[in-house]
Design a protein around this motif. Structure first.
Motif, PDB file in Angstrom:
ATOM      1  N   LEU A 113      26.273  50.561  49.949  1.00  0.00           N
ATOM      2  CA  LEU A 113      26.489  49.102  49.968  1.00  0.00           C
ATOM      3  C   LEU A 113      26.271  48.464  51.335  1.00  0.00           C
ATOM      4  CD1 LEU A 113      29.673  48.839  47.744  1.00  0.00           C
ATOM      5  CD2 LEU A 113      27.324  48.228  47.120  1.00  0.00           C
ATOM      6  N   ILE A 114      26.452  49.225  52.406  1.00  0.00           N
ATOM      7  CA  ILE A 114      26.408  48.631  53.737  1.00  0.00           C
ATOM      8  C   ILE A 114      25.277  49.190  54.590  1.00  0.00           C
ATOM      9  CG2 ILE A 114      27.711  48.202  55.854  1.00  0.00           C
ATOM     10  CD1 ILE A 114      30.255  48.678  54.038  1.00  0.00           C
ATOM     11  N   ASP A 115      25.296  50.502  54.789  1.00  0.00           N
ATOM     12  CA  ASP A 115      24.365  51.115  55.737  1.00  0.00           C
ATOM     13  C   ASP A 115      22.919  51.129  55.261  1.00  0.00           C
ATOM     14  OD1 ASP A 115      26.643  51.624  57.237  1.00  0.00           O
ATOM     15  OD2 ASP A 115      26.819  53.697  56.554  1.00  0.00           O
ATOM     16  N   ASP A 116      22.707  51.287  53.960  1.00  0.00           N
ATOM     17  CA  ASP A 116      21.352  51.477  53.445  1.00  0.00           C
ATOM     18  C   ASP A 116      20.600  50.186  53.138  1.00  0.00           C
ATOM     19  OD1 ASP A 116      21.860  54.168  53.660  1.00  0.00           O
ATOM     20  OD2 ASP A 116      22.101  54.510  51.505  1.00  0.00           O
ATOM     21  N   ILE A 117      21.166  49.050  53.482  1.00  0.00           N
ATOM     22  CA  ILE A 117      20.448  47.793  53.244  1.00  0.00           C
ATOM     23  C   ILE A 117      20.073  47.166  54.576  1.00  0.00           C
ATOM     24  CG2 ILE A 117      21.499  47.365  50.999  1.00  0.00           C
ATOM     25  CD1 ILE A 117      23.271  45.275  52.430  1.00  0.00           C
ATOM     26  N   ALA A 118      18.956  46.495  54.590  1.00  0.00           N
ATOM     27  CA  ALA A 118      18.458  45.921  55.842  1.00  0.00           C
ATOM     28  C   ALA A 118      19.100  44.577  56.164  1.00  0.00           C
ATOM     29  CB  ALA A 118      16.941  45.763  55.771  1.00  0.00           C
ATOM     30  N   ASP A 133      21.687  40.189  47.445  1.00  0.00           N
ATOM     31  CA  ASP A 133      21.520  38.954  46.688  1.00  0.00           C
ATOM     32  C   ASP A 133      22.448  38.999  45.475  1.00  0.00           C
ATOM     33  OD1 ASP A 133      20.444  36.498  45.920  1.00  0.00           O
ATOM     34  OD2 ASP A 133      18.827  37.439  44.768  1.00  0.00           O
ATOM     35  N   GLU A 134      22.511  40.187  44.829  1.00  0.00           N
ATOM     36  CA  GLU A 134      23.367  40.354  43.659  1.00  0.00           C
ATOM     37  C   GLU A 134      23.691  41.828  43.465  1.00  0.00           C
ATOM     38  OE1 GLU A 134      23.548  39.111  38.961  1.00  0.00           O
ATOM     39  OE2 GLU A 134      21.646  38.924  40.007  1.00  0.00           O
ATOM     40  N   LEU A 135      24.933  42.096  43.094  1.00  0.00           N
ATOM     41  CA  LEU A 135      25.332  43.453  42.702  1.00  0.00           C
ATOM     42  C   LEU A 135      25.153  43.551  41.192  1.00  0.00           C
ATOM     43  CD1 LEU A 135      28.579  43.902  44.823  1.00  0.00           C
ATOM     44  CD2 LEU A 135      26.258  44.717  45.331  1.00  0.00           C
ATOM     45  N   GLY A 136      24.466  44.605  40.748  1.00  0.00           N
ATOM     46  CA  GLY A 136      24.130  44.723  39.333  1.00  0.00           C
ATOM     47  C   GLY A 136      24.832  45.854  38.621  1.00  0.00           C
ATOM     48  N   PRO A 191      19.802  44.502  37.376  1.00  0.00           N
ATOM     49  CA  PRO A 191      19.742  45.356  38.565  1.00  0.00           C
ATOM     50  C   PRO A 191      20.390  44.696  39.777  1.00  0.00           C
ATOM     51  CG  PRO A 191      17.675  44.216  38.282  1.00  0.00           C
ATOM     52  CD  PRO A 191      18.539  43.837  37.097  1.00  0.00           C
ATOM     53  N   SER A 192      20.863  45.524  40.688  1.00  0.00           N
ATOM     54  CA  SER A 192      21.288  45.003  41.995  1.00  0.00           C
ATOM     55  C   SER A 192      20.027  44.569  42.729  1.00  0.00           C
ATOM     56  CB  SER A 192      21.993  46.100  42.805  1.00  0.00           C
ATOM     57  OG  SER A 192      23.203  46.471  42.208  1.00  0.00           O
ATOM     58  N   ARG A 193      20.164  43.506  43.518  1.00  0.00           N
ATOM     59  CA  ARG A 193      19.014  43.008  44.282  1.00  0.00           C
ATOM     60  C   ARG A 193      19.441  42.753  45.715  1.00  0.00           C
ATOM     61  NH1 ARG A 193      18.774  38.941  40.177  1.00  0.00           N
ATOM     62  NH2 ARG A 193      19.071  37.488  41.868  1.00  0.00           N
ATOM     63  N   THR A 194      18.637  43.259  46.654  1.00  0.00           N
ATOM     64  CA  THR A 194      18.904  43.012  48.068  1.00  0.00           C
ATOM     65  C   THR A 194      18.129  41.788  48.529  1.00  0.00           C
ATOM     66  OG1 THR A 194      17.101  44.461  48.754  1.00  0.00           O
ATOM     67  CG2 THR A 194      19.299  45.465  48.562  1.00  0.00           C
ATOM     68  N   LEU A 195      18.474  41.318  49.694  1.00  0.00           N
ATOM     69  CA  LEU A 195      17.794  40.165  50.286  1.00  0.00           C
ATOM     70  C   LEU A 195      16.599  40.637  51.112  1.00  0.00           C
ATOM     71  CD1 LEU A 195      20.929  38.139  51.399  1.00  0.00           C
ATOM     72  CD2 LEU A 195      19.313  37.506  49.611  1.00  0.00           C
ATOM     73  N   ASP A 196      15.743  41.429  50.514  1.00  0.00           N
ATOM     74  CA  ASP A 196      14.598  41.932  51.256  1.00  0.00           C
ATOM     75  C   ASP A 196      13.347  41.084  51.076  1.00  0.00           C
ATOM     76  OD1 ASP A 196      14.133  42.574  48.640  1.00  0.00           O
ATOM     77  OD2 ASP A 196      13.861  44.720  48.970  1.00  0.00           O
ATOM     78  N   GLY A 231      40.053  41.622  61.903  1.00  0.00           N
ATOM     79  CA  GLY A 231      39.754  41.429  63.329  1.00  0.00           C
ATOM     80  C   GLY A 231      38.620  40.441  63.431  1.00  0.00           C
ATOM     81  N   PRO A 232      37.706  40.652  64.375  1.00  0.00           N
ATOM     82  CA  PRO A 232      36.554  39.760  64.402  1.00  0.00           C
ATOM     83  C   PRO A 232      35.698  40.086  63.180  1.00  0.00           C
ATOM     84  CG  PRO A 232      36.355  41.450  66.098  1.00  0.00           C
ATOM     85  CD  PRO A 232      37.671  41.634  65.421  1.00  0.00           C
ATOM     86  N   ARG A 233      35.759  39.245  62.193  1.00  0.00           N
ATOM     87  CA  ARG A 233      35.149  39.529  60.900  1.00  0.00           C
ATOM     88  C   ARG A 233      33.637  39.356  60.947  1.00  0.00           C
ATOM     89  NH1 ARG A 233      39.400  37.488  56.464  1.00  0.00           N
ATOM     90  NH2 ARG A 233      41.222  37.953  57.658  1.00  0.00           N
ATOM     91  N   THR A 234      32.920  40.468  60.819  1.00  0.00           N
ATOM     92  CA  THR A 234      31.479  40.445  60.734  1.00  0.00           C
ATOM     93  C   THR A 234      31.042  41.448  59.681  1.00  0.00           C
ATOM     94  OG1 THR A 234      31.247  42.129  62.431  1.00  0.00           O
ATOM     95  CG2 THR A 234      31.160  39.835  63.161  1.00  0.00           C
ATOM     96  N   ALA A 235      30.037  41.108  58.906  1.00  0.00           N
ATOM     97  CA  ALA A 235      29.511  42.013  57.888  1.00  0.00           C
ATOM     98  C   ALA A 235      28.241  41.430  57.310  1.00  0.00           C
ATOM     99  CB  ALA A 235      30.538  42.214  56.770  1.00  0.00           C
ATOM    100  N   ALA A 236      27.587  42.226  56.501  1.00  0.00           N
ATOM    101  CA  ALA A 236      26.371  41.761  55.837  1.00  0.00           C
ATOM    102  C   ALA A 236      26.733  40.724  54.804  1.00  0.00           C
ATOM    103  CB  ALA A 236      25.677  42.944  55.176  1.00  0.00           C
ATOM    104  N   ARG A 237      25.952  39.674  54.745  1.00  0.00           N
ATOM    105  CA  ARG A 237      26.175  38.644  53.739  1.00  0.00           C
ATOM    106  C   ARG A 237      25.452  39.055  52.482  1.00  0.00           C
ATOM    107  NH1 ARG A 237      23.393  33.279  52.621  1.00  0.00           N
ATOM    108  NH2 ARG A 237      24.921  32.274  51.301  1.00  0.00           N
ATOM    109  N   ARG A 238      26.061  38.808  51.334  1.00  0.00           N
ATOM    110  CA  ARG A 238      25.364  39.127  50.091  1.00  0.00           C
ATOM    111  C   ARG A 238      24.762  37.892  49.500  1.00  0.00           C
ATOM    112  NH1 ARG A 238      26.456  38.693  45.236  1.00  0.00           N
ATOM    113  NH2 ARG A 238      27.925  37.118  44.832  1.00  0.00           N
TER     114      ARG A 238
END
Length: 169
Positions: A28-33, A37-40, A62-67, A162-169
């Motif tokens: 969910l986190i490391d393997d996406i660039a 966009d959507e979890l499927g 299907p799940s879709r990434t923002l690629d 804490g300082p909240r940072t993460a990938a946006r979906r």
């Protein structure tokens, strides 16, 4: 929204990822660039058909990434970062943090920690988009992480503590 994402993430942990939070975090986190966009329903691989039907109404997507993003200057897109300050302007309403004990659900409308839902919670439990209406399956405290252990990992579209940072979906 927790009513949709929380059951999907609980079932994914229990079945697709074999109760391995590190494998789930990698996917969910490391393997996406950039982000999701959507979890499927592919996150429900290996889940019992009756559970899949209960969670999806029999639909599959299907799940879709923002690629597929194109930046204005043509440069490659970069991982989107969400902070307490930018969550609103990016349209983020909820964040999910993967802890060894369970998944923390944070409403971006409220500062601080959210309820922690144990990983062994039944994904078909009745979740609404208001955690106060959830069944008595959560704790209201955020787990503590000692310096000797790995810090919790934010799930897709999540904002960590804490300082909240993460990938946006």
């Amino acid at each position: 929204m927790p009513s949709h994402h929380l059951p999907l993430l609980l079932a994914a942990y229990q079945y697709k990822f074999g109760r391995d939070v590190e494998a789930m975090a990698r996917h969910l986190i490391d393997d996406i660039a950039v982000g999701w966009d959507e979890l499927g329903t592919d996150l429900l691989d290996d889940a019992p058909p009756t559970l899949v039907a209960a969670l999806t109404g029999g639909e599959h997507w299907p799940s879709r990434t923002l690629d597929h993003l194109i930046t204005p200057d043509g440069s490659p897109p970069v991982r989107m970062t969400v902070t307490d300050k930018t969550a609103g302007e990016l349209g983020m309403e909820w964040g999910y943090i993967l802890h060894p004990q369970g998944i923390e659900v944070i409403s971006m409308a409220h500062a601080g920690a959210g309820p922690l839902v144990a990983w062994d919670t039944d994904p078909s439990a009745p979740f609404s988009d208001c955690p106060a209406r959830w069944p008595a399956i959560t704790t209201c405290r955020t787990p503590t992480t000692s310096r000797a252990t790995r810090p919790p990992r934010p799930a897709a579209g999540a904002a960590p503590t804490g300082p909240r940072t993460a990938a946006r979906r």
